[in-house]
Motif scaffolding. Structure first.
Motif, short mmCIF file in Angstrom:
data_model
loop_
_atom_site.label_atom_id
_atom_site.label_comp_id
_atom_site.label_asym_id
_atom_site.label_seq_id
_atom_site.Cartn_x
_atom_site.Cartn_y
_atom_site.Cartn_z
N PHE A 276 0.85 -1.19 0.00
CA PHE A 276 0.00 0.00 0.00
C PHE A 276 0.88 1.24 0.00
N VAL B 193 -2.52 5.43 1.88
CA VAL B 193 -3.55 4.39 1.79
C VAL B 193 -3.42 3.46 3.00
N LYS B 194 -2.18 3.12 3.32
CA LYS B 194 -1.91 2.22 4.44
C LYS B 194 -2.48 2.78 5.74
N GLY C 299 0.52 -4.50 2.94
CA GLY C 299 -0.16 -4.51 1.64
C GLY C 299 -1.07 -5.71 1.59
#
Length: 163
Positions: free
Chosen positions: A80, A84-85, A98
């Motif tokens: 990611f 986003v993570k 991810g």
């Protein structure tokens, strides 16, 4: 579970769905207009990937008329992006590097009027529109971090797609 996914990655399944002329089903994400992707989703605790792929396809697209043809033997991973993570860690209540994905090739054997992006009503809609694309177009339209996974998926499924 068929071979464990790498540690730190969220177990996930990916759906490469082909129509009768070997075009690939893709949908545009509601939260990222213009980001086209193949359906995918998390594997629930204790769930087999083969069961998860059928469930996810139905949840996200309403499609029930599909048969599993093949699968990528190994888990494929992508990381990611940091922003986003952070968002997903809050959403899922757990931090993942991810996703580790088990990809399946499915043949669509239904009628297109079965496709419903509201899905089966069990989850919030993820997509705004859908279409069929050639594999090269799918790779072209994929977001950067998914492109290497998509390339591997199509390389593995080439014997089925090009037959």
């Amino acid at each position: 579970m068929e071979g464990e996914p790498p540690a730190g990655y969220r177990p996930n399944v990916g759906v490469c769905l082909l129509n009768s002329i070997n075009e690939v089903f893709v949908a545009s994400r509601l939260n990222l207009p213009g980001a086209w992707q193949m359906p995918q989703g998390g594997v629930e605790e204790g769930e087999e990937p083969r069961a998860a792929v059928i469930r996810e396809l139905q949840e996200e697209t309403g499609i029930k008329s599909a048969e599993i043809v093949a699968e990528v033997p190994q888990w494929l991973t992508y990381d990611f992006a940091p922003h986003v993570k952070e968002k997903l860690s809050r959403l899922w209540g757990r931090e993942w590097k991810g996703q580790a994905q088990k990809w399946f090739l499915l043949k669509f054997i239904g009628d297109e009027n079965e496709i419903n992006l509201a899905g089966d009503g069990t989850e919030a809609a993820e997509f705004s529109e859908w279409k069929w694309m050639q594999p090269e177009q799918v790779i072209e339209h994929a977001v950067d971090n998914k492109r290497p996974v998509y390339e591997q998926v199509f390389k593995t499924f080439a014997p089925y797609i090009n037959s």
